[in-house]
Design a protein around this motif. Sequence first.
Motif, PDB file in Angstrom:
ATOM      1  N   TYR A  41       0.833  -1.202   0.000  1.00 17.09           N
ATOM      2  CA  TYR A  41       0.000   0.000   0.000  1.00 17.09           C
ATOM      3  C   TYR A  41       0.869   1.254   0.000  1.00 17.09           C
ATOM      4  CZ  TYR A  41      -3.598   3.338   1.445  1.00 17.09           C
ATOM      5  OH  TYR A  41      -4.450   4.416   1.501  1.00 17.09           O
ATOM      6  N   LEU A  42       1.886   1.285   0.876  1.00 14.24           N
ATOM      7  CA  LEU A  42       2.747   2.461   0.977  1.00 14.24           C
ATOM      8  C   LEU A  42       3.514   2.713  -0.327  1.00 14.24           C
ATOM      9  CD1 LEU A  42       4.179   1.932   4.574  1.00 14.24           C
ATOM     10  CD2 LEU A  42       2.531   3.674   3.867  1.00 14.24           C
ATOM     11  N   ILE A  43       4.003   1.650  -0.939  1.00 15.27           N
ATOM     12  CA  ILE A  43       4.766   1.807  -2.180  1.00 15.27           C
ATOM     13  C   ILE A  43       3.869   2.268  -3.316  1.00 15.27           C
ATOM     14  CG2 ILE A  43       6.079   0.538  -3.934  1.00 15.27           C
ATOM     15  CD1 ILE A  43       7.188  -1.128  -1.525  1.00 15.27           C
ATOM     16  N   GLN A  44       2.648   1.741  -3.363  1.00 12.64           N
ATOM     17  CA  GLN A  44       1.702   2.210  -4.386  1.00 12.64           C
ATOM     18  C   GLN A  44       1.346   3.682  -4.170  1.00 12.64           C
ATOM     19  OE1 GLN A  44      -1.428  -0.876  -5.757  1.00 12.64           O
ATOM     20  NE2 GLN A  44      -0.746  -1.641  -3.760  1.00 12.64           N
ATOM     21  N   ALA A  45       1.277   4.093  -2.903  1.00  7.81           N
ATOM     22  CA  ALA A  45       1.012   5.503  -2.609  1.00  7.81           C
ATOM     23  C   ALA A  45       2.167   6.376  -3.084  1.00  7.81           C
ATOM     24  CB  ALA A  45       0.780   5.691  -1.108  1.00  7.81           C
ATOM     25  N   LEU A  46       3.414   5.893  -2.942  1.00  5.98           N
ATOM     26  CA  LEU A  46       4.580   6.626  -3.433  1.00  5.98           C
ATOM     27  C   LEU A  46       4.530   6.758  -4.960  1.00  5.98           C
ATOM     28  CD1 LEU A  46       7.380   7.923  -3.102  1.00  5.98           C
ATOM     29  CD2 LEU A  46       8.351   5.608  -3.066  1.00  5.98           C
ATOM     30  N   ILE A  47       4.159   5.684  -5.635  1.00  3.60           N
ATOM     31  CA  ILE A  47       4.059   5.717  -7.098  1.00  3.60           C
ATOM     32  C   ILE A  47       2.974   6.688  -7.534  1.00  3.60           C
ATOM     33  CG2 ILE A  47       3.458   4.330  -9.133  1.00  3.60           C
ATOM     34  CD1 ILE A  47       4.678   1.921  -7.568  1.00  3.60           C
ATOM     35  N   GLN A  48       1.842   6.679  -6.842  1.00  2.00           N
ATOM     36  CA  GLN A  48       0.761   7.600  -7.184  1.00  2.00           C
ATOM     37  C   GLN A  48       1.202   9.050  -6.979  1.00  2.00           C
ATOM     38  OE1 GLN A  48      -2.491   6.891  -8.477  1.00  2.00           O
ATOM     39  NE2 GLN A  48      -2.221   9.077  -8.846  1.00  2.00           N
ATOM     40  N   ALA A  49       1.945   9.311  -5.903  1.00  2.00           N
ATOM     41  CA  ALA A  49       2.442  10.667  -5.659  1.00  2.00           C
ATOM     42  C   ALA A  49       3.409  11.091  -6.752  1.00  2.00           C
ATOM     43  CB  ALA A  49       3.129  10.733  -4.291  1.00  2.00           C
ATOM     44  N   LYS A  64       5.550   2.529 -15.373  1.00  2.00           N
ATOM     45  CA  LYS A  64       7.004   2.592 -15.228  1.00  2.00           C
ATOM     46  C   LYS A  64       7.384   2.722 -13.752  1.00  2.00           C
ATOM     47  CE  LYS A  64       9.282   4.227 -18.574  1.00  2.00           C
ATOM     48  NZ  LYS A  64       9.855   5.076 -19.635  1.00  2.00           N
ATOM     49  N   GLY A  65       6.605   3.499 -13.005  1.00  2.00           N
ATOM     50  CA  GLY A  65       6.854   3.623 -11.573  1.00  2.00           C
ATOM     51  C   GLY A  65       6.726   2.285 -10.863  1.00  2.00           C
ATOM     52  N   MET A  66       5.737   1.485 -11.291  1.00  2.00           N
ATOM     53  CA  MET A  66       5.564   0.156 -10.705  1.00  2.00           C
ATOM     54  C   MET A  66       6.776  -0.714 -11.004  1.00  2.00           C
ATOM     55  SD  MET A  66       3.114  -1.202  -8.867  1.00  2.00           S
ATOM     56  CE  MET A  66       1.558  -0.441  -9.370  1.00  2.00           C
ATOM     57  N   LEU A  67       7.301  -0.640 -12.224  1.00  2.00           N
ATOM     58  CA  LEU A  67       8.491  -1.409 -12.588  1.00  2.00           C
ATOM     59  C   LEU A  67       9.680  -1.003 -11.719  1.00  2.00           C
ATOM     60  CD1 LEU A  67      10.089  -3.331 -14.445  1.00  2.00           C
ATOM     61  CD2 LEU A  67      10.410  -1.392 -16.007  1.00  2.00           C
ATOM     62  N   PHE A  68       9.884   0.302 -11.571  1.00  2.00           N
ATOM     63  CA  PHE A  68      10.974   0.797 -10.725  1.00  2.00           C
ATOM     64  C   PHE A  68      10.846   0.224  -9.303  1.00  2.00           C
ATOM     65  CE2 PHE A  68      11.111   5.033 -13.283  1.00  2.00           C
ATOM     66  CZ  PHE A  68      11.736   4.365 -14.333  1.00  2.00           C
ATOM     67  N   ALA A  69       9.619   0.307  -8.766  1.00  2.00           N
ATOM     68  CA  ALA A  69       9.394  -0.104  -7.379  1.00  2.00           C
ATOM     69  C   ALA A  69       9.603  -1.608  -7.203  1.00  2.00           C
ATOM     70  CB  ALA A  69       7.981   0.289  -6.945  1.00  2.00           C
ATOM     71  N   GLU A  70       9.078  -2.392  -8.130  1.00  2.00           N
ATOM     72  CA  GLU A  70       9.205  -3.846  -8.008  1.00  2.00           C
ATOM     73  C   GLU A  70      10.666  -4.275  -8.068  1.00  2.00           C
ATOM     74  OE1 GLU A  70       6.630  -5.187 -11.098  1.00  2.00           O
ATOM     75  OE2 GLU A  70       4.803  -4.989  -9.870  1.00  2.00           O
ATOM     76  N   GLU A  71      11.437  -3.669  -8.965  1.00  2.00           N
ATOM     77  CA  GLU A  71      12.859  -4.013  -9.057  1.00  2.00           C
ATOM     78  C   GLU A  71      13.605  -3.561  -7.793  1.00  2.00           C
ATOM     79  OE1 GLU A  71      14.366  -5.914 -11.230  1.00  2.00           O
ATOM     80  OE2 GLU A  71      12.440  -6.212 -12.224  1.00  2.00           O
ATOM     81  N   MET A  72      13.203  -2.415  -7.248  1.00  2.00           N
ATOM     82  CA  MET A  72      13.809  -1.949  -6.003  1.00  2.00           C
ATOM     83  C   MET A  72      13.545  -2.927  -4.872  1.00  2.00           C
ATOM     84  SD  MET A  72      12.859  -0.467  -2.875  1.00  2.00           S
ATOM     85  CE  MET A  72      11.285   0.340  -3.170  1.00  2.00           C
TER      86      MET A  72
END
Length: 271
Positions: free
Chosen positions: A178-186, A197-205
Amino acid sequence: MNWGVIGTGNMGSVLIDAWLTNGVIEEDELWIHNRTLTKAFDIKEKYKDVNVCTTPEKVVRNADIIFVCVKPLQIMPLLNELKSHLNADQCIISITSPISVTELEGAVPCQVGRIIPSITNRAGQGATLLTFSENMDKTMRAYLKQSCRLFSVPIEIDESITRVSSDIVSCGPAFLSYLIQALIQAANDYADLDKEKGMLFAEEMIVGFGKLIEEGHYTLATLQEKVTVKGGVTGAGLKVFDEELGNIFYHLLEATHGKYYEDRDKVSKQL
């Protein structure tokens, strides 16, 4: 030994996947039942030799260890139906917190314990939280603990910290997602970063983050320290956490424990 699962919803199916993909048991050693039978047959589509039972009683008749993966308020009525079919050599395992191991022991004429899984077990990773009855046979205890090692890191805990431990181990992946999805939305709102693309960045991180911890390069604290350069942008971001997070996680635990005590109150009326 034959294993059984009564309730093949989210966590029941996660456990089945974890066991069968990590060699804990063979497919034909597993007996499963779900109130909506199509969900059980969906699992058989994937694992052809799994035994689907039309009733929970049939699971009990064929399995030595039975995992009860139904909702908390369904557990005691289910055990009342099953207790006449159980014997002292069998073992009932609950995966939920509102019913204590002592209460389970009082409900059935067999060995009991609690094993709380995490969705991370699906990848053969993460912890499982173990609490066993003092009356459990030492061989059964050792067998269950060793079995858990094949798909998780088993950690024995005292009953008193079950709920708060589960908030980290079992609920934690959902909270972090939830927190990571909120960061991507921001990032999308503030800088028009494409969400895919933000989701890809986050998942790889996240994958890399986990590897750093798993391989012992850093602890959570030393990883934060390594990334935070004095006077840099990471420090500026962490300052916002310091100023704005406040008691959010304390309130989160208040909410999860509130739901726990609500369930406990309802369960106590069933006992």
